[in-house]
Design a protein around this motif. Sequence first.
Motif, PDB file in Angstrom:
ATOM      1  N   HIS A  70       0.863  -1.174   0.000  1.00  0.00           N
ATOM      2  CA  HIS A  70       0.000   0.000   0.000  1.00  0.00           C
ATOM      3  C   HIS A  70       0.899   1.223   0.000  1.00  0.00           C
ATOM      4  CE1 HIS A  70      -3.366  -2.610   0.864  1.00  0.00           C
ATOM      5  NE2 HIS A  70      -2.663  -3.142   1.854  1.00  0.00           N
ATOM      6  N   GLY A  71       0.709   2.104  -0.960  1.00  0.00           N
ATOM      7  CA  GLY A  71       1.520   3.316  -0.990  1.00  0.00           C
ATOM      8  C   GLY A  71       2.598   3.284  -2.056  1.00  0.00           C
ATOM      9  N   LEU A  72       3.532   4.212  -1.925  1.00  0.00           N
ATOM     10  CA  LEU A  72       4.588   4.398  -2.899  1.00  0.00           C
ATOM     11  C   LEU A  72       5.943   4.083  -2.282  1.00  0.00           C
ATOM     12  CD1 LEU A  72       3.253   7.789  -4.303  1.00  0.00           C
ATOM     13  CD2 LEU A  72       3.140   5.548  -5.429  1.00  0.00           C
ATOM     14  N   PRO A  73       6.944   3.734  -3.118  1.00  0.00           N
ATOM     15  CA  PRO A  73       8.270   3.445  -2.569  1.00  0.00           C
ATOM     16  C   PRO A  73       8.958   4.709  -2.058  1.00  0.00           C
ATOM     17  CG  PRO A  73       8.314   3.359  -4.966  1.00  0.00           C
ATOM     18  CD  PRO A  73       6.876   3.544  -4.564  1.00  0.00           C
ATOM     19  N   VAL A  74       9.893   4.507  -1.153  1.00  0.00           N
ATOM     20  CA  VAL A  74      10.714   5.592  -0.626  1.00  0.00           C
ATOM     21  C   VAL A  74      11.940   5.720  -1.526  1.00  0.00           C
ATOM     22  CG1 VAL A  74      12.147   6.356   1.310  1.00  0.00           C
ATOM     23  CG2 VAL A  74       9.947   5.237   1.737  1.00  0.00           C
TER      24      VAL A  74
END
Length: 125
Positions: A70-74
């Motif tokens: 869930h979400g985007l990579p750092v």
Amino acid sequence: MKTQRALLAGGVLLAFSMSAQAASMAFMNHTIISSIPKKDRPDFRAAVTQVLESQPDGAATTWTGSKPPHGLPVSVKMTVQRTTETQKANKCRLVDALVSQGNSSEDWKFWFCKQDSGQWKASRN
């Protein structure tokens, strides 16, 4: 305040990259870097070490973690701003780290100094 945050962030980046105990890192719960998945941490540590050991001043290296469920990579763009050597602390490197995830970013600047043991340590000076 900005300088204190930069120094604190430098310590956070080093502590995180060197696998500090989770309990001692509670203050970074709301930072982007705390979103790096556990499986990506060894790769991140290796990237930080590579930058400190061999990146020339002024060159940028970008590390990007895997995409979490869930979400985007750092993503962390690390640039060594300056390298110096002192009698007290061998080789020291001023690093600028732009840590981002999606549209959010944190810009950190901090010093790392190489210890006699060969390990790098974030420095307040």
